[in-house]
Design an enzyme around this catalytic site. Structure first.
Site, short mmCIF file in Angstrom:
data_model
loop_
_atom_site.label_atom_id
_atom_site.label_comp_id
_atom_site.label_asym_id
_atom_site.label_seq_id
_atom_site.Cartn_x
_atom_site.Cartn_y
_atom_site.Cartn_z
N ASP A 49 -8.02 -35.97 107.78
CA ASP A 49 -8.29 -37.10 108.66
C ASP A 49 -9.74 -37.53 108.46
O ASP A 49 -10.66 -36.73 108.61
CB ASP A 49 -8.04 -36.67 110.11
CG ASP A 49 -8.27 -37.78 111.10
OD1 ASP A 49 -8.71 -38.88 110.70
OD2 ASP A 49 -8.01 -37.56 112.29
N ARG A 102 -16.19 -29.80 113.40
CA ARG A 102 -16.75 -31.13 113.19
C ARG A 102 -18.27 -31.02 113.28
O ARG A 102 -18.86 -31.11 114.36
CB ARG A 102 -16.18 -32.12 114.21
CG ARG A 102 -14.67 -32.30 114.04
CD ARG A 102 -14.10 -33.34 114.97
NE ARG A 102 -12.64 -33.44 114.82
CZ ARG A 102 -11.85 -34.17 115.59
NH1 ARG A 102 -12.39 -34.87 116.58
NH2 ARG A 102 -10.56 -34.20 115.40
N GLN A 117 -6.91 -28.69 119.54
CA GLN A 117 -6.01 -29.66 120.14
C GLN A 117 -4.56 -29.35 119.76
O GLN A 117 -4.29 -28.65 118.80
CB GLN A 117 -6.37 -31.09 119.75
CG GLN A 117 -6.24 -31.42 118.27
CD GLN A 117 -6.71 -32.84 117.96
OE1 GLN A 117 -7.60 -33.38 118.60
NE2 GLN A 117 -6.12 -33.44 116.96
N ASP A 228 -5.97 -44.80 123.24
CA ASP A 228 -6.59 -43.59 123.78
C ASP A 228 -6.19 -43.40 125.24
O ASP A 228 -6.20 -44.36 126.02
CB ASP A 228 -8.12 -43.68 123.69
CG ASP A 228 -8.64 -43.60 122.26
OD1 ASP A 228 -7.88 -43.13 121.38
OD2 ASP A 228 -9.79 -44.01 122.02
N GLU A 241 -11.89 -38.85 127.42
CA GLU A 241 -10.73 -39.03 126.55
C GLU A 241 -9.98 -37.72 126.40
O GLU A 241 -10.56 -36.69 126.05
CB GLU A 241 -11.17 -39.53 125.17
CG GLU A 241 -10.02 -39.75 124.21
CD GLU A 241 -10.47 -40.04 122.79
OE1 GLU A 241 -9.90 -39.45 121.85
OE2 GLU A 241 -11.42 -40.84 122.62
N SER A 244 -6.04 -39.13 121.59
CA SER A 244 -6.01 -40.28 120.70
C SER A 244 -4.65 -40.24 120.01
O SER A 244 -4.28 -39.20 119.45
CB SER A 244 -7.14 -40.20 119.68
OG SER A 244 -7.00 -41.19 118.69
#
Length: 327
Positions: A49, A102, A117, A228, A241, A244
């Protein structure tokens, strides 16, 4: 000064309740089965991604190999391969635990270097590629969240519920028209403050002011059929959030979005070739933040209270002053 409602042991028990129960409820609501998933993929596969297009993946070359591998940012594209591999029928899908690094994240109360997630993907028909189907799916996800919220409140009655029964939908363009002088983040928070749980439709395309609400990779979500899911979180006084997600690109929207984003060269990658040759199923999918959900449901101030990660000296000093105890 902030003081956590739950102590350390209660927190760890609460995390397990949330993760066990939400996973079960999500699978029931969306007709999903659990599958195993990769931590890393080949750089040349086109499967990783690209997120906003600027984040650098963590990569390495294994011993006795020349192939560079990348730690996944998410499994948005890999899951469509998995739908095909497992021969998942229409109206059913899969989910998996996704763990990522990340390294370009700006660390704060809701962002860390470590991302966990539930990544899910569901096989759909061409007639399901509609806003109404997207909304119906979002409502089912919120139902799974509400069931989990009810479960954790039964275990810890001193906690305050945050998620609302109704999801309020709005397009990113309409949100811009409502708050033309606000930043995208400010718009989200203002609208969520008024409505609780919200879903913003249409992430990636430029709005009437020439700027997208947020950046989104051009080769998984259809920018007209995605969005979102956020909730207003009083403890942080902002919209957080949670997910997504979106209906995925078909051949037409893939080419259109790669053209707009100047990424047509990706059509030479294996994933993109398979999609253009109709070898991958149409699907809807997304990621739901595990630590984000735990943060909100357990009334925590910092994501480091529900996951073990590494923090900068500045962040450690800040949390210490605020009375926040990081795992």
């Amino acid at each position: 000064m902030y003081k956590s409602i739950l102590n350390l042991i209660e927190t760890e028990k609460g995390i397990k309740v949330i993760k066990d129960d939400f996973e079960k409820y999500l699978a029931q609501e969306l007709s999903l089965i659990r599958v195993s998933s990769p931590l890393f993929v080949s750089k040349n596969s086109g499967l990783n991604d690209n997120l906003n297009g600027v984040e650098r993946p963590v990569s390495f070359i294994p011993k006795n190999s020349t192939e560079e591998l990348e730690i996944v940012h998410s499994l948005a594209k890999w899951k469509r391969y998995a739908l095909d591999k497992y021969q998942i029928p229409v109206n059913q899908g899969l989910y998996c635990d996704m763990n990522a690094i990340r390294k370009d994240e700006d660390l704060d109360n809701i962002h860390s270097l470590y991302v966990d997630q539930w990544d899910w993907e569901k096989h759909i028909s061409s007639s399901d590629r509609t806003i109404s189907y997207l909304k119906k799916t979002v409502t089912k996800i919120n139902s799974a969240i509400l069931k989990t919220q009810k479960r954790i409140l039964a275990s810890y009655p001193s906690l305050t519920p945050v998620f609302t029964n109704k999801v309020t939908f709005i397009t990113s363009e309409k949100l811009l028209q409502m708050y033309p002088d606000s930043s995208p983040k400010e718009r989200e928070t203002k609208f969520a403050l008024a409505h609780g749980t919200i879903f913003i439709i249409g992430i990636g395309n430029k709005l009437s002011n020439g700027i997208p609400h947020d950046l989104r990779a051009p080769d998984y979500d259809d920018w007209n059929l995605n969005g979102d899911l956020l909730v207003y979180y009083p403890l942080l006084k902002e919209a957080v959030e949670i997910s997504s997600m979106g209906i995925r690109v078909n051949k037409e929207s893939l080419v259109k979005q790669l053209t707009v984003s100047s990424n047509l060269s990706r059509l030479e990658l294996p994933f993109h070739k398979a999609l253009m040759e109709d070898k991958l199923p149409l699907s809807i999918g997304g990621g739901i933040g595990q630590s984000r959900l735990c943060l909100v449901l357990l009334n925590k101030m910092h994501i480091g209270e529900v996951q073990s990660s590494t923090w900068s000296d500045d962040e450690l000093e800040k949390t210490k002053k605020e009375g926040i105890s990081l795992l």
